[in-house]
Design a protein around this motif. Sequence first.
Motif, PDB file in Angstrom:
ATOM      1  N   LEU A 114      71.515  30.711   4.023  1.00 28.32           N
ATOM      2  CA  LEU A 114      70.359  31.582   4.205  1.00 28.32           C
ATOM      3  C   LEU A 114      69.402  31.088   5.278  1.00 28.32           C
ATOM      4  O   LEU A 114      68.699  31.885   5.897  1.00 28.32           O
ATOM      5  CB  LEU A 114      69.596  31.724   2.884  1.00 28.32           C
ATOM      6  CG  LEU A 114      70.384  32.292   1.712  1.00 28.32           C
ATOM      7  CD1 LEU A 114      69.544  32.289   0.446  1.00 28.32           C
ATOM      8  CD2 LEU A 114      70.858  33.697   2.028  1.00 28.32           C
ATOM      9  N   ASN A 115      69.329  29.794   5.455  1.00 30.82           N
ATOM     10  CA  ASN A 115      68.431  29.199   6.437  1.00 30.82           C
ATOM     11  C   ASN A 115      69.180  28.089   7.163  1.00 30.82           C
ATOM     12  O   ASN A 115      70.101  27.492   6.617  1.00 30.82           O
ATOM     13  CB  ASN A 115      67.174  28.627   5.754  1.00 30.82           C
ATOM     14  CG  ASN A 115      66.219  29.719   5.308  1.00 30.82           C
ATOM     15  OD1 ASN A 115      65.684  30.451   6.121  1.00 30.82           O
ATOM     16  ND2 ASN A 115      66.015  29.840   3.996  1.00 30.82           N
ATOM     17  N   GLY A 116      68.747  27.810   8.383  1.00 33.35           N
ATOM     18  CA  GLY A 116      69.399  26.770   9.175  1.00 33.35           C
ATOM     19  C   GLY A 116      69.270  25.406   8.535  1.00 33.35           C
ATOM     20  O   GLY A 116      68.303  25.110   7.839  1.00 33.35           O
ATOM     21  N   LYS A 117      70.255  24.591   8.803  1.00 29.39           N
ATOM     22  CA  LYS A 117      70.270  23.243   8.247  1.00 29.39           C
ATOM     23  C   LYS A 117      69.706  22.272   9.282  1.00 29.39           C
ATOM     24  O   LYS A 117      70.045  22.321  10.451  1.00 29.39           O
ATOM     25  CB  LYS A 117      71.692  22.846   7.850  1.00 29.39           C
ATOM     26  CG  LYS A 117      72.230  23.708   6.728  1.00 29.39           C
ATOM     27  CD  LYS A 117      73.609  23.320   6.293  1.00 29.39           C
ATOM     28  CE  LYS A 117      74.048  24.240   5.167  1.00 29.39           C
ATOM     29  NZ  LYS A 117      75.371  23.989   4.708  1.00 29.39           N
ATOM     30  N   SER A 118      68.831  21.412   8.816  1.00 24.38           N
ATOM     31  CA  SER A 118      68.273  20.358   9.660  1.00 24.38           C
ATOM     32  C   SER A 118      68.081  19.120   8.803  1.00 24.38           C
ATOM     33  O   SER A 118      68.145  19.181   7.584  1.00 24.38           O
ATOM     34  CB  SER A 118      66.939  20.799  10.272  1.00 24.38           C
ATOM     35  OG  SER A 118      65.919  20.785   9.295  1.00 24.38           O
ATOM     36  N   SER A 119      67.825  18.008   9.443  1.00 24.44           N
ATOM     37  CA  SER A 119      67.622  16.768   8.689  1.00 24.44           C
ATOM     38  C   SER A 119      66.255  16.732   8.010  1.00 24.44           C
ATOM     39  O   SER A 119      65.998  15.886   7.166  1.00 24.44           O
ATOM     40  CB  SER A 119      67.791  15.553   9.609  1.00 24.44           C
ATOM     41  OG  SER A 119      66.853  15.629  10.664  1.00 24.44           O
ATOM     42  N   ASN A 120      65.376  17.650   8.374  1.00 22.72           N
ATOM     43  CA  ASN A 120      64.041  17.696   7.778  1.00 22.72           C
ATOM     44  C   ASN A 120      63.662  19.159   7.511  1.00 22.72           C
ATOM     45  O   ASN A 120      62.778  19.698   8.166  1.00 22.72           O
ATOM     46  CB  ASN A 120      63.030  17.025   8.703  1.00 22.72           C
ATOM     47  CG  ASN A 120      61.704  16.808   8.038  1.00 22.72           C
ATOM     48  OD1 ASN A 120      61.609  16.798   6.820  1.00 22.72           O
ATOM     49  ND2 ASN A 120      60.662  16.651   8.840  1.00 22.72           N
ATOM     50  N   PRO A 121      64.314  19.797   6.537  1.00 25.39           N
ATOM     51  CA  PRO A 121      64.042  21.221   6.293  1.00 25.39           C
ATOM     52  C   PRO A 121      62.654  21.427   5.685  1.00 25.39           C
ATOM     53  O   PRO A 121      62.107  20.517   5.062  1.00 25.39           O
ATOM     54  CB  PRO A 121      65.131  21.614   5.304  1.00 25.39           C
ATOM     55  CG  PRO A 121      65.495  20.354   4.606  1.00 25.39           C
ATOM     56  CD  PRO A 121      65.303  19.253   5.614  1.00 25.39           C
ATOM     57  N   PRO A 122      62.087  22.620   5.873  1.00 26.01           N
ATOM     58  CA  PRO A 122      60.811  22.918   5.215  1.00 26.01           C
ATOM     59  C   PRO A 122      60.985  22.809   3.702  1.00 26.01           C
ATOM     60  O   PRO A 122      62.038  23.146   3.176  1.00 26.01           O
ATOM     61  CB  PRO A 122      60.505  24.359   5.614  1.00 26.01           C
ATOM     62  CG  PRO A 122      61.486  24.738   6.654  1.00 26.01           C
ATOM     63  CD  PRO A 122      62.597  23.747   6.634  1.00 26.01           C
ATOM     64  N   GLU A 123      59.966  22.345   3.026  1.00 28.13           N
ATOM     65  CA  GLU A 123      60.073  22.146   1.581  1.00 28.13           C
ATOM     66  C   GLU A 123      60.281  23.477   0.862  1.00 28.13           C
ATOM     67  O   GLU A 123      59.831  24.524   1.306  1.00 28.13           O
ATOM     68  CB  GLU A 123      58.822  21.443   1.049  1.00 28.13           C
ATOM     69  CG  GLU A 123      59.005  20.773  -0.297  1.00 28.13           C
ATOM     70  CD  GLU A 123      60.256  19.908  -0.410  1.00 28.13           C
ATOM     71  OE1 GLU A 123      61.041  20.143  -1.355  1.00 28.13           O
ATOM     72  OE2 GLU A 123      60.476  19.014   0.421  1.00 28.13           O
ATOM     73  N   LEU A 124      60.972  23.394  -0.241  1.00 23.76           N
ATOM     74  CA  LEU A 124      61.267  24.558  -1.056  1.00 23.76           C
ATOM     75  C   LEU A 124      59.979  25.097  -1.663  1.00 23.76           C
ATOM     76  O   LEU A 124      59.118  24.334  -2.107  1.00 23.76           O
ATOM     77  CB  LEU A 124      62.233  24.125  -2.163  1.00 23.76           C
ATOM     78  CG  LEU A 124      63.022  25.182  -2.883  1.00 23.76           C
ATOM     79  CD1 LEU A 124      63.906  25.969  -1.920  1.00 23.76           C
ATOM     80  CD2 LEU A 124      63.872  24.543  -3.964  1.00 23.76           C
ATOM     81  N   LYS A 125      59.850  26.421  -1.683  1.00 23.41           N
ATOM     82  CA  LYS A 125      58.696  27.082  -2.296  1.00 23.41           C
ATOM     83  C   LYS A 125      59.171  27.814  -3.542  1.00 23.41           C
ATOM     84  O   LYS A 125      60.274  28.366  -3.563  1.00 23.41           O
ATOM     85  CB  LYS A 125      58.108  28.127  -1.343  1.00 23.41           C
ATOM     86  CG  LYS A 125      57.612  27.597  -0.040  1.00 23.41           C
ATOM     87  CD  LYS A 125      57.153  28.772   0.819  1.00 23.41           C
ATOM     88  CE  LYS A 125      56.880  28.333   2.235  1.00 23.41           C
ATOM     89  NZ  LYS A 125      56.509  29.474   3.079  1.00 23.41           N
ATOM     90  N   GLY A 126      58.326  27.877  -4.537  1.00 27.87           N
ATOM     91  CA  GLY A 126      58.627  28.683  -5.720  1.00 27.87           C
ATOM     92  C   GLY A 126      58.351  30.146  -5.434  1.00 27.87           C
ATOM     93  O   GLY A 126      57.603  30.488  -4.508  1.00 27.87           O
ATOM     94  N   ILE A 127      58.924  31.023  -6.225  1.00 28.20           N
ATOM     95  CA  ILE A 127      58.749  32.458  -6.000  1.00 28.20           C
ATOM     96  C   ILE A 127      57.282  32.860  -6.103  1.00 28.20           C
ATOM     97  O   ILE A 127      56.815  33.725  -5.357  1.00 28.20           O
ATOM     98  CB  ILE A 127      59.644  33.296  -6.950  1.00 28.20           C
ATOM     99  CG1 ILE A 127      59.604  34.775  -6.565  1.00 28.20           C
ATOM    100  CG2 ILE A 127      59.271  33.089  -8.408  1.00 28.20           C
ATOM    101  CD1 ILE A 127      60.096  35.095  -5.174  1.00 28.20           C
TER     102      ILE A 127
END
Length: 189
Positions: free
Chosen positions: A167-180
């Motif tokens: 769903l989103n690009g992979k990186s070594s420092n992805p944006p933190e997960l957000k709750g709904i």
Amino acid sequence: MTIIILMTIRFATKEDAPALLGIYNQYIGTPITFETELPSLDEFVSRIETYSSFYPYLVSENEEGKITGYAYAHRIFERASYRFDVETTIYVAQEAHHNGTAKMLYDTLLSYLKKMNVINAYALVTGPNRQSIHFHRKCGFKDFATFSESGIKNGRWIDVIWFIKVLNGKSSNPPELKGIKEVLAEQDL
């Protein structure tokens, strides 16, 4: 002749549990779910509350307000490094098959998961459920792995096919997960 189906997608509440359990009951005797007994209403309410506390848990309603399906996501593995991975699930009432309900539910679910910064959405489909296999491929999921004869139901060994959609690009420092709830609050700004 064109038939237009009006439907609403909204977030599930615990009050929806009896209707959702009724839909799920249509699948209990089939190899589509590996559960062999219908969960109690209390257990189903608990599942809705647990999963929807962080992830989207959606229901579809027809124009009369009858619930016709549901879809949700939950964390697939517990360890912290897996936090960007979810398992998706969808069940649609038999009378709502082939009318766009499943596609609309899944598109909405995947859109929310993307906004939450989820990277990998996995779908586990029991074989030989050709309809679900085709549906997931149509939704952009790719075949990932097959666990041959990994469960037995109704005297038959059943494969589980894992699908993945990035769903989103992979990186070594992805944006933190957000709750709904955080995603919804940002939309209200």
